[in-house]
Design a protein around this motif. Structure first.
Motif, PDB file in Angstrom:
ATOM      1  N   ALA A 175      39.728 -41.380   0.605  1.00 46.96           N
ATOM      2  CA  ALA A 175      38.674 -42.347   0.268  1.00 46.96           C
ATOM      3  C   ALA A 175      38.047 -42.003  -1.076  1.00 46.96           C
ATOM      4  CB  ALA A 175      37.616 -42.365   1.362  1.00 46.96           C
ATOM      5  N   ARG A 191      41.413 -38.064   5.479  1.00 43.60           N
ATOM      6  CA  ARG A 191      40.990 -39.434   5.179  1.00 43.60           C
ATOM      7  C   ARG A 191      39.812 -39.509   4.219  1.00 43.60           C
ATOM      8  NH1 ARG A 191      41.561 -40.890  11.418  1.00 43.60           N
ATOM      9  NH2 ARG A 191      40.105 -39.163  11.358  1.00 43.60           N
ATOM     10  N   PRO A 192      38.770 -38.665   4.385  1.00 40.66           N
ATOM     11  CA  PRO A 192      37.704 -38.697   3.368  1.00 40.66           C
ATOM     12  C   PRO A 192      38.238 -38.347   1.983  1.00 40.66           C
ATOM     13  CG  PRO A 192      36.980 -37.460   5.281  1.00 40.66           C
ATOM     14  CD  PRO A 192      38.432 -37.750   5.478  1.00 40.66           C
ATOM     15  N   VAL A 241      31.690 -56.499  18.984  1.00 37.32           N
ATOM     16  CA  VAL A 241      30.390 -56.798  18.378  1.00 37.32           C
ATOM     17  C   VAL A 241      30.290 -56.139  16.995  1.00 37.32           C
ATOM     18  CG1 VAL A 241      27.906 -56.523  18.591  1.00 37.32           C
ATOM     19  CG2 VAL A 241      29.275 -57.060  20.617  1.00 37.32           C
ATOM     20  N   SER A 242      30.628 -54.852  16.928  1.00 39.84           N
ATOM     21  CA  SER A 242      30.582 -54.159  15.635  1.00 39.84           C
ATOM     22  C   SER A 242      31.559 -54.794  14.657  1.00 39.84           C
ATOM     23  CB  SER A 242      30.944 -52.688  15.803  1.00 39.84           C
ATOM     24  OG  SER A 242      30.176 -52.099  16.798  1.00 39.84           O
ATOM     25  N   ARG A 261      29.771 -49.252   8.078  1.00 40.68           N
ATOM     26  CA  ARG A 261      28.765 -49.822   7.173  1.00 40.68           C
ATOM     27  C   ARG A 261      28.387 -48.806   6.097  1.00 40.68           C
ATOM     28  NH1 ARG A 261      25.488 -51.793  12.148  1.00 40.68           N
ATOM     29  NH2 ARG A 261      23.601 -51.666  10.891  1.00 40.68           N
ATOM     30  N   GLN A 304      28.552 -48.276  12.599  1.00 34.56           N
ATOM     31  CA  GLN A 304      27.596 -47.778  11.609  1.00 34.56           C
ATOM     32  C   GLN A 304      28.322 -46.993  10.516  1.00 34.56           C
ATOM     33  OE1 GLN A 304      25.142 -45.694  14.418  1.00 34.56           O
ATOM     34  NE2 GLN A 304      23.567 -47.270  14.402  1.00 34.56           N
ATOM     35  N   LEU A 344      34.677 -40.947   6.032  1.00 34.83           N
ATOM     36  CA  LEU A 344      33.429 -40.254   5.724  1.00 34.83           C
ATOM     37  C   LEU A 344      33.617 -38.758   5.977  1.00 34.83           C
ATOM     38  CD1 LEU A 344      30.732 -42.543   7.361  1.00 34.83           C
ATOM     39  CD2 LEU A 344      31.654 -42.617   5.052  1.00 34.83           C
ATOM     40  N   MET A 346      27.196 -44.840  19.904  1.00 37.99           N
ATOM     41  CA  MET A 346      27.062 -46.134  20.547  1.00 37.99           C
ATOM     42  C   MET A 346      26.702 -47.187  19.506  1.00 37.99           C
ATOM     43  SD  MET A 346      27.284 -46.286  23.973  1.00 37.99           S
ATOM     44  CE  MET A 346      28.932 -46.008  23.453  1.00 37.99           C
ATOM     45  N   SER A 347      27.289 -48.320  19.651  1.00 36.18           N
ATOM     46  CA  SER A 347      26.989 -49.353  18.672  1.00 36.18           C
ATOM     47  C   SER A 347      25.809 -50.172  19.170  1.00 36.18           C
ATOM     48  CB  SER A 347      28.202 -50.257  18.479  1.00 36.18           C
ATOM     49  OG  SER A 347      28.196 -51.253  19.462  1.00 36.18           O
ATOM     50  N   THR A 348      25.026 -50.592  18.224  1.00 34.56           N
ATOM     51  CA  THR A 348      23.897 -51.416  18.604  1.00 34.56           C
ATOM     52  C   THR A 348      24.280 -52.867  18.416  1.00 34.56           C
ATOM     53  OG1 THR A 348      23.113 -51.180  16.364  1.00 34.56           O
ATOM     54  CG2 THR A 348      22.164 -49.730  17.990  1.00 34.56           C
ATOM     55  N   SER A 358      27.654 -44.321  15.189  1.00 33.07           N
ATOM     56  CA  SER A 358      28.723 -45.025  15.888  1.00 33.07           C
ATOM     57  C   SER A 358      29.758 -45.496  14.876  1.00 33.07           C
ATOM     58  CB  SER A 358      28.146 -46.229  16.618  1.00 33.07           C
ATOM     59  OG  SER A 358      27.812 -47.231  15.674  1.00 33.07           O
ATOM     60  N   ASP A 392      34.531 -51.955  18.420  1.00 37.83           N
ATOM     61  CA  ASP A 392      34.361 -52.909  19.504  1.00 37.83           C
ATOM     62  C   ASP A 392      34.078 -54.287  18.906  1.00 37.83           C
ATOM     63  OD1 ASP A 392      31.193 -53.451  19.692  1.00 37.83           O
ATOM     64  OD2 ASP A 392      31.599 -51.405  19.003  1.00 37.83           O
ATOM     65  N   ARG A 400      23.582 -36.650  10.029  1.00 36.07           N
ATOM     66  CA  ARG A 400      24.986 -36.348   9.762  1.00 36.07           C
ATOM     67  C   ARG A 400      25.812 -37.605   9.997  1.00 36.07           C
ATOM     68  NH1 ARG A 400      27.090 -30.660  11.440  1.00 36.07           N
ATOM     69  NH2 ARG A 400      28.924 -31.853  12.012  1.00 36.07           N
ATOM     70  N   ASP A 450      39.528 -45.690   9.478  1.00 40.04           N
ATOM     71  CA  ASP A 450      38.784 -44.567  10.057  1.00 40.04           C
ATOM     72  C   ASP A 450      37.659 -44.109   9.154  1.00 40.04           C
ATOM     73  OD1 ASP A 450      40.302 -44.213  12.543  1.00 40.04           O
ATOM     74  OD2 ASP A 450      41.937 -43.981  11.134  1.00 40.04           O
ATOM     75  N   TYR A 451      37.158 -45.000   8.351  1.00 37.71           N
ATOM     76  CA  TYR A 451      35.923 -44.859   7.561  1.00 37.71           C
ATOM     77  C   TYR A 451      36.037 -43.885   6.392  1.00 37.71           C
ATOM     78  CZ  TYR A 451      35.061 -45.921  12.457  1.00 37.71           C
ATOM     79  OH  TYR A 451      35.189 -46.396  13.724  1.00 37.71           O
TER      80      TYR A 451
END
Lengths: 287, 567
Positions: B475, B471-472, A199-200, A173, A170, A110, B1-3, A167, A197, A162, A107-108
């Motif tokens: 991390a 969670r942060p 692709v990501s 990343r 992102q 962040l 949304m993911s690109t 997404s 998903d 922010r 869950d990143y």
């Protein structure tokens, strides 16, 4: 306690090109009430290699990863990083060790309301002294480098947004950029693509492989998708109920081996026998 | 949304995007954020000015320590009234508070159904209901009580109606919010079966909302219990009246003994209502069906097959439900009997309302406009100063009380306990004590409200810190950050918007409380209000109320906007 390896555990110099980056000897984690997170795990992970831990949820992948940077302490056994045992490490010495090990999470991890760039800058907290809040409290050198790492993961243009406006892919990343700012020699990843998903997910896997190649990083990641694992890994280690159930190099692996791996990690623990018969019939029908 | 765009080539080195300008935070002209920062800075400045202007400084506080010692001397020996009298007072107070809260809940249900987007009939109904809620909240219960005492005469009825009507402002709003947050799919399911609008509401809403209805009602019961002491000052019965009488005749031994009783009552009620709330609110994971002795006692196995059992079995849950309803009926009947409320009094009073309202119109200042505005300013100053001082004290206490910040269990448990104790003391009792110690005026009101603010705000701060995403934090720990670094960068940063919102909420409530505490001489416009009512200058009462409602609405609008902007 098993016999702890010395500072230079060159026990199998022929098998390994250099000292292993990570060594586990007889590592057992007892969570109490008879629940074993890890059960007598022995592993040597070579420098610069990509190891994927496979297994169902609850099989001990996350627990193993958390032992590698001291977020968990083993009940028995030893974990060593570049020959240095983690046992008894605490305070500043533990933090120094963690600084050299990056970690990314499902869950990143962040801080949502914080800007992307400041989130990356927190990767430098291990080398900086004192608590900080706000981008301007980080030295310019850190900010500049953080921006370069963001550029490396393709998100420099999002630096002042922010973090929670990005997404999932992102955000992951960004988390990788934060880990890169630590200049780690080892990168741990706990289900890094489980919330993404396809692709990501493929982008993240791609990124991990490139980082490993370019920076010579040792990567250990937990995954549950066998296809992605075989795509990324030099070596796959299967876990079940905290035990290592298989451990293979992926080079020259046959489709049948892959199917076997798939079977042994994708079937529920309670149906061990059924799974075994299924695996045999699948193997028989395929041959 | 993911690109779907491919990841940029992973090559370190100079980059076009990473130029110098990007190294500084770009204040995106999100006017909201900049404006919010400015408004907050102004508010803090005004708070500092208020503290100085009210004459609150260390020498004053230290100087009043002497009078505190003298006061404690005059308190003892505490003089408790005989037990039967005491029990009677407590019963009357509880009866008033119970009926007021019941009335408020009963009124709030239809109002909130009209105010919630999911259940309202139309935009006009919704707007009207929302306005009603805001107005009910803006007019203090003290003012309603003063008006209604004129109508119904001295006694509990005016108090019950005043608190009942004012409480709709809070309860109605919380119910409406709860209805809007409810899962809409049960209602849609009824809609797809072909149910009418009212069928959809009746079958989908009540059972889902019931725990919230009860929990909010209990919360308001706590608040009304504290208010009832204040209403005692203007002639509503119960324990507050006795405290007011004792203190007016400077009988501190009796007055403080009764104050202590109120304190104990507040703590007991808070513990009981907290227990009930914890029992009824849905817990994560849900409750498993249990079989207890009541099941075995009540649910005898029947010969009928399961397909013919059209009644629910007598389970623990059913037994508990029936028992709760029975208790509610008995307590209501007992309370009505205790406060001697009957239809004739009620109807007679209602008939008198038009002629009474005429007394209050048109608003006027009765030649004392200057005093009114000066006192209004003092009230606002008290609220600002109390919020600032309370905030300064509450921040460290809240941080130390958060489970996920301080490792030592003893530390956060200790501070949690401290918060519960501070919260237990009604602000009115604090105000009375401070008036005696530091004299009539704004200092007493500010200190009382500041202490009360510590109780509320430090709890809210601790709760919001504990609710942050862990969670942060993990991390940052994993990358080698020290505990203070993790706290500042991850925990505090996440909780900051909530802390600002809570502080604004506090300012909001302090404006109201500052008015009310004036009644006991703690400074501000409340004193003027009470005097105007005593000498039958009702047009001045109306003028003051209108001014107060104006100030309250402005502060509320400001705080709503700020809460929205800092998110």
């Amino acid at each position: 306690m098993t016999s702890s390896p010395g500072p230079h555990p060159r026990t199998t110099p022929a098998a390994l090109p250099a000292d292993p980056a990570l060594t586990l000897r007889g590592v057992t984690k007892d969570f109490g009430k008879g629940v074993k997170g890890l059960d007598d795990v022995d592993l040597d992970l070579a420098q610069g290699s990509i190891t994927v831990l496979l297994g169902l949820s609850g099989s001990g992948k996350s627990t193993l990863l958390r032992h590698l940077n001291g977020l968990h302490t083993p009940t028995h056994g030893t974990v060593s990083v570049f020959g240095e045992s983690l046992r008894g490490l605490s305070g500043p010495r533990l933090r120094t060790l963690r600084r050299g090990i990056g970690m990314i999470f499902q869950d990143y991890g962040l801080v949502g309301p914080m800007s992307v760039l400041e989130n990356v800058c927190t990767g430098a907290l291990g080398e900086l002294r004192g608590p900080r809040i706000g981008l301007l409290m980080y030295p310019k050198r850190v900010r500049r480098e953080a921006l370069q790492h963001l550029d490396r993961v393709g998100l420099a243009d999002r630096a002042h947004q922010r973090a929670d406006t990005l997404s999932g892919g992102q955000q992951q990343r960004v988390a990788i950029a934060r880990a890169l700012l630590q200049h780690p020699r080892i990168l741990l990843a706990d289900e890094p693509v489980a919330s993404l998903d396809p692709v990501s997910a493929a982008q993240i896997i791609d990124l991990l492989r490139r980082i490993s190649e370019e920076d010579g990083l040792t990567i250990v990641t937990a995954l549950h998708q066998v296809e992605l694992a075989l795509d990324l890994a030099d070596r796959v280690v299967g876990l079940r109920s905290g035990k290592v159930v298989f451990d293979r190099q992926t080079a020259g692996m046959s489709a049948r081996d892959a199917a076997e791996i798939y079977e042994s990690v994708a079937t529920p623990t309670t149906q061990e026998l059924e799974a075994l018969t299924d695996m045999h019939s699948a193997a028989a029908s395929s041959s | 949304m993911s690109t779907a765009a491919p990841v940029a080539p992973v090559t370190p080195g100079p980059s076009t995007a990473a130029d110098e300008r990007l190294l500084r935070p770009i204040r995106r002209p999100s006017a909201g954020t900049a404006g919010a920062t400015l408004v907050m800075a102004i508010l803090v400045g005004l708070g500092v000015w208020s503290v100085i202007d009210l004459g609150i400084d260390l020498p004053t506080i230290l100087g009043s320590l002497g009078s505190a010692v003298a006061f404690v001397g005059r308190m003892f020996p505490l003089d408790f009234p005989p037990l039967p009298d005491l029990a009677g007072m407590i019963a009357e107070t509880l009866a008033i508070v119970f009926l007021a809260t019941l009335l408020a809940v009963a009124l709030s249900v239809p109002v909130s159904l009209a105010a919630a987007r999911a259940t309202t009939r139309g935009r006009i109904t919704r707007g009207a209901a929302r306005t009603l809620i805001v107005l009910a909240r803006a007019v203090p219960d003290l003012v309603l009580a003063i008006v209604l005492l004129r109508v119904f005469g001295l006694g509990p009825v005016a108090g019950i109606l005043a608190m009942g009507l004012h409480s709709v402002g809070m309860i109605g709003k919380l119910y409406a919010d709860a209805i809007e947050e409810l899962d809409d799919s049960p209602r849609q399911a009824v809609e797809t079966v072909g149910g009418t609008r009212s069928q959809q509401i009746w079958s989908a809403i009540p059972m889902a909302l019931l725990p919230q209805v009860i929990a909010t009602g209990l919360h308001r019961f706590d608040i009304n219990l504290r208010t009832s002491v204040l209403l005692g000052y203007v002639g509503v019965g119960g324990i507050g009246l006795e405290i007011a009488d004792a203190l007016r005749s400077l009988d501190y031994q009796r007055g403080m003994a009764l104050a202590l009783v109120v304190l104990a009552l507040c703590i007991v009620v808070e513990l009981v209502s907290g227990g009930i709330r914890a029992a009824i609110l849905p817990r994560p994971g849900g409750r498993s069906a249990r079989t207890g002795w009541i099941d075995r006692l009540l649910d005898r196995p029947t010969a009928r097959p399961a397909t013919e059992q059209i009644h629910a079995p007598w389970s623990v849950d059913r037994f508990r439900r029936v028992l709760s309803v029975a208790v509610l009926v008995v307590v209501t009947a007992g309370s009505l009997w205790k406060v001697d409320l009957d239809a004739a009094t009620l109807l007679g009073g209602i008939a008198e309302i038009p002629s009474t309202v005429q007394l209050f119109l048109p608003p006027g200042f009765g030649g004392s406009a200057g005093t009114v505005f000066a006192d209004l300013l003092v009230t606002v100053q008290i609220a600002l100063a109390a919020t600032l001082l309370g905030g300064i004290l509450a921040l460290p206490i809240g941080i130390l009380a958060a489970r996920n910040v301080v490792a030592g269990r003893a530390v956060h448990t200790g501070f949690r306990l401290l918060i519960v104790i501070i919260r237990g003391i009604p602000e009115l009792i604090l105000a009375i004590i401070f008036v005696v110690i530091s004299g009539l005026g704004g200092v007493a009101g500010t200190l009382a409200l500041a202490l009360g603010a510590v109780g509320l705000l430090s709890k809210l701060i601790a709760d919001s810190l504990e609710e942050t995403d862990p969670r942060p934090q993990e991390a940052l720990r994993a990358l080698g950050a020290s505990a203070p670094q993790v706290f500042l960068a991850a925990t505090l940063r996440q909780a900051a918007p909530a802390v600002v919102a809570h502080t604004m909420y506090l300012l909001d409530t302090n404006i109201r409380s500052a008015t009310l505490l004036g009644v006991v001489g703690a400074g501000g416009i409340g004193f003027l209000l009470l005097n105007a009512a005593r000498i039958n200058q009702f047009e001045v009462v109306t003028a003051i109320v209108l001014l107060m409602v104006g100030v309250v609405l402005v502060v509320e609008a400001l705080s709503m906007w700020l809460r929205h902007a800092v998110r």
